[in-house]
Design a protein around this motif. Sequence first.
Motif, PDB file in Angstrom:
ATOM      1  N   ASP A   2     -14.896   5.246  -3.135  1.00  0.00           N
ATOM      2  CA  ASP A   2     -13.712   4.388  -3.081  1.00  0.00           C
ATOM      3  C   ASP A   2     -14.186   2.954  -2.870  1.00  0.00           C
ATOM      4  O   ASP A   2     -14.926   2.675  -1.916  1.00  0.00           O
ATOM      5  CB  ASP A   2     -12.794   4.809  -1.931  1.00  0.00           C
TER       6      ASP A   2
ATOM      7  N   GLN B  78     -13.080  -1.477  -3.527  1.00  0.00           N
ATOM      8  CA  GLN B  78     -12.014  -2.453  -3.763  1.00  0.00           C
ATOM      9  C   GLN B  78     -12.381  -3.323  -4.959  1.00  0.00           C
ATOM     10  O   GLN B  78     -13.550  -3.707  -5.123  1.00  0.00           O
ATOM     11  CB  GLN B  78     -11.806  -3.339  -2.535  1.00  0.00           C
TER      12      GLN B  78
ATOM     13  N   TRP C 127      -7.404  -0.793  -4.486  1.00  0.00           N
ATOM     14  CA  TRP C 127      -8.352   0.283  -4.137  1.00  0.00           C
ATOM     15  C   TRP C 127      -8.444   1.256  -5.304  1.00  0.00           C
ATOM     16  O   TRP C 127      -7.415   1.676  -5.856  1.00  0.00           O
ATOM     17  CB  TRP C 127      -7.883   1.055  -2.910  1.00  0.00           C
TER      18      TRP C 127
ATOM     19  N   THR D  16     -10.769   4.852  -6.872  1.00  0.00           N
ATOM     20  CA  THR D  16     -11.824   5.859  -6.758  1.00  0.00           C
ATOM     21  C   THR D  16     -12.600   5.831  -8.058  1.00  0.00           C
ATOM     22  O   THR D  16     -12.010   5.949  -9.143  1.00  0.00           O
ATOM     23  CB  THR D  16     -11.235   7.255  -6.510  1.00  0.00           C
TER      24      THR D  16
ATOM     25  N   VAL E 203      -5.947   4.147  -6.087  1.00  0.00           N
ATOM     26  CA  VAL E 203      -5.631   4.885  -4.853  1.00  0.00           C
ATOM     27  C   VAL E 203      -5.103   3.930  -3.783  1.00  0.00           C
ATOM     28  O   VAL E 203      -5.193   4.216  -2.594  1.00  0.00           O
ATOM     29  CB  VAL E 203      -6.873   5.653  -4.332  1.00  0.00           C
ATOM     30  N   THR E 204      -4.555   2.799  -4.235  1.00  0.00           N
ATOM     31  CA  THR E 204      -4.067   1.795  -3.281  1.00  0.00           C
ATOM     32  C   THR E 204      -2.978   2.371  -2.385  1.00  0.00           C
ATOM     33  O   THR E 204      -3.017   2.202  -1.158  1.00  0.00           O
ATOM     34  CB  THR E 204      -3.534   0.565  -4.034  1.00  0.00           C
TER      35      THR E 204
ATOM     36  N   GLN F 245      -2.440   5.494  -1.703  1.00  0.00           N
ATOM     37  CA  GLN F 245      -3.037   6.500  -0.835  1.00  0.00           C
ATOM     38  C   GLN F 245      -3.724   5.840   0.353  1.00  0.00           C
ATOM     39  O   GLN F 245      -3.599   6.308   1.492  1.00  0.00           O
ATOM     40  CB  GLN F 245      -4.047   7.326  -1.637  1.00  0.00           C
ATOM     41  N   LYS F 246      -4.439   4.741   0.097  1.00  0.00           N
ATOM     42  CA  LYS F 246      -5.117   4.025   1.177  1.00  0.00           C
ATOM     43  C   LYS F 246      -4.104   3.442   2.156  1.00  0.00           C
ATOM     44  O   LYS F 246      -4.321   3.453   3.373  1.00  0.00           O
ATOM     45  CB  LYS F 246      -5.998   2.913   0.600  1.00  0.00           C
ATOM     46  N   LYS F 247      -3.002   2.927   1.613  1.00  0.00           N
ATOM     47  CA  LYS F 247      -1.947   2.405   2.493  1.00  0.00           C
ATOM     48  C   LYS F 247      -1.391   3.519   3.369  1.00  0.00           C
ATOM     49  O   LYS F 247      -1.164   3.335   4.566  1.00  0.00           O
ATOM     50  CB  LYS F 247      -0.825   1.775   1.658  1.00  0.00           C
TER      51      LYS F 247
ATOM     52  N   GLU G   4      -2.937   6.296   4.206  1.00  0.00           N
ATOM     53  CA  GLU G   4      -3.962   6.666   5.186  1.00  0.00           C
ATOM     54  C   GLU G   4      -3.986   5.672   6.342  1.00  0.00           C
ATOM     55  O   GLU G   4      -4.134   6.055   7.505  1.00  0.00           O
ATOM     56  CB  GLU G   4      -5.337   6.715   4.510  1.00  0.00           C
ATOM     57  N   LYS G   5      -3.836   4.389   5.991  1.00  0.00           N
ATOM     58  CA  LYS G   5      -3.835   3.361   7.031  1.00  0.00           C
ATOM     59  C   LYS G   5      -2.619   3.508   7.937  1.00  0.00           C
ATOM     60  O   LYS G   5      -2.719   3.364   9.167  1.00  0.00           O
ATOM     61  CB  LYS G   5      -3.851   1.978   6.386  1.00  0.00           C
TER      62      LYS G   5
ATOM     63  N   GLU H 225      -3.225   6.504  10.103  1.00  0.00           N
ATOM     64  CA  GLU H 225      -4.174   6.139  11.157  1.00  0.00           C
ATOM     65  C   GLU H 225      -3.478   5.333  12.246  1.00  0.00           C
ATOM     66  O   GLU H 225      -3.715   5.526  13.443  1.00  0.00           O
ATOM     67  CB  GLU H 225      -5.316   5.334  10.541  1.00  0.00           C
TER      68      GLU H 225
END
Length: 685
Positions: free
Chosen positions: A232, A234, A244, A246, A267-268, A270-272, A274-275, A278
């Motif tokens: 992954d 940027q 983002w 992959t 995967v932007t 998805q990253k958001k 995940e963030k 978190e």
Amino acid sequence: QDILTNLKEIQHTIINQIELYKPSIDVLKIAELHYSTLFKAAQDTILIIDRKSGIIIDANKKSEDLFELPSEDFVGLHASQLLIDDMSKSFKEKIFENIGNPTPIMVNVISHSGNIIPVEINVNEVQMGGQVLVQCIIRDISKRIETELKLMDSEIKYRHLFEDSPFCIFLMDPKGYIVDCNPAMEKIFGYSRDELIYKKFINLPIIHEDYLVEFVKRFKEELRDTDFPPIDIQIYNKNKDIVWITLQNSFVRIGKETFYQVICYDVTEQKKAEKELEKVLKLESIIARIISRFIGIKDFNQAIYDSLKDIAEFTNSRRAYFYIFNEKYSFIGKRIVWHAQILHPEILEPEILSLEDFPWLNKKLRNSVHLIIDDIKSLPVEAMRLEKFLETQKIQNCIIHSIKINDSLEGLIWFANFSDPFSWKEENFEPLGFFSDILKNAILREISKEDLRKSEELFHKEFDREYFYRELFVNDFNEIMKNLQTFVSQLADQKDLMDSITGKEILNNIKQQNVNGQQLLSVIQKLTKIEELSPSIKKVNLKECIDKAIHYIVSLYTNKKINIVIEVPGEDIYVKADEYLVDIFTNLLFSSLRYNQDQSIELKIIVFRSQQDEKKFVKIEFIDYRKVISDFEKEEILKMERKKDSKIREILLGFLLVERILDNYYGKIWVEGDSFVVLIPEAID
């Protein structure tokens, strides 16, 4: 003679010439041998055709597989007899018109069994033994065509996948130039195909600087056979937005060329997610830590300081403040400050800070739970006093959350100098709300504890006072009983008075009241002890307790003849009870004797075993033959009713004691005919 000489010279010349040609002949023989060997061993079909007649004069063994005819059957056939699927020309015509053509001809031959076989034919003219011959080398290309068709189908499918794939796919040559890309490339990167083709990818402003080294490493020639896992990274799109992706790269061969194939997808989101997840997990962890600090709290101020620190770090704030206004919360510091560069809590006396001094802030917080100030310079004119105060505290921006207890504004939580004023979204207020609620509940709990402590102190004072008065009453009552006993003894010495009927009645009444008073005092004392102490159930001998009760009753009524018959099984019976079991029997016997005026009294106690709901009990019946207390009155006593009835009231306390004791034993008492019946669990070894 001349003629003979000439003939000899000619012979000599011919012999010399023959000698000269011998090596050539040998070479020719060797060449023919080599040709014959190659002819027979060739993997392709070879036909030799006479140029003039078109007759096949030789065929190798491979021709049998192609045409499904023995090779000897080919010899003598006319070339036109071999069939092809071209109706316009024969095999011979196709062959002869392509003699000397360097490009092989493509035809479909038809075997003896009717199979159509695609072939490739090379045709050339050769000289052999003075004859002009045509050599046909025929190669079966059916497998090659099948492979080519599969490859073509695969390429079509690949092109379809390439063009229609939702994933971004692009190809680079070994030098890093983009040679092709699919439409999805523009969706992710923002560049059109024309803007990317034949551009060196590394020179485009796409890869984020943090991932440039890793990206270049994946495309080194010496690492061509290395399997790189997806990563992954940027990138920047055409609008300079960070995206983002992959990325998966591999080496592919297309034709005779090798390319770098790169597949990537966005995967932007998805990253958001995940963030955000978190962040939620971190928030839950913070809330859990805050809750744990205020359970069984030992140091209120430290718990507040640690919670301020957690929330400040979560929200990227440099400072945090806690203020409490009400003086009654003496167990909390009035002002607690956390600073990013200070390791220990500041628990300070409050500055001159009163909401009455800041009317604008007071009004805002009474109408809202929290207030955010992005920049103190943006405060309205009516908040000038607040602005000056914040300047003295070196605060540029802050969020203020109110602490309301019972709808009253009791304190404030401040978080100041956060790095990004616009990072405070609605979810950032969640930990503040939780902290405020937890803190409010903890404060209320501490207040409740304090109130409970005061109530307990008051209770203990009242209990001690009640205990003092009770002991005083018992002591005084005992003293009165002793005096009464002394008076009875002195009165008994007056023989003239005691000999009269009236004197005897008076003496008997006084003695009876003395007995009643002693029994009443005993009941009150034991009722008090039972209420205060937990029961200590053990194995108790029933007969011994009955005997003790009878002995005590007989000692009270010395002026009467009391006969109590006991029917008990031969062996000892034990029950689950304690030292108060004697008092049950004493009070039941006393209730039968108290109002019996006879001088001779008979009672009966029957003991036998019983079983109820598969549990073993001991059943004791107390039979009063005179029925001094009627069955109805017995029922009323057990119901604790008719409290105003003097006859019932006087023995009510005794039965209350019996009931309390039996409750501890899980026993029962009831009226059955003329008798009181008691049921107590049997003690089994």
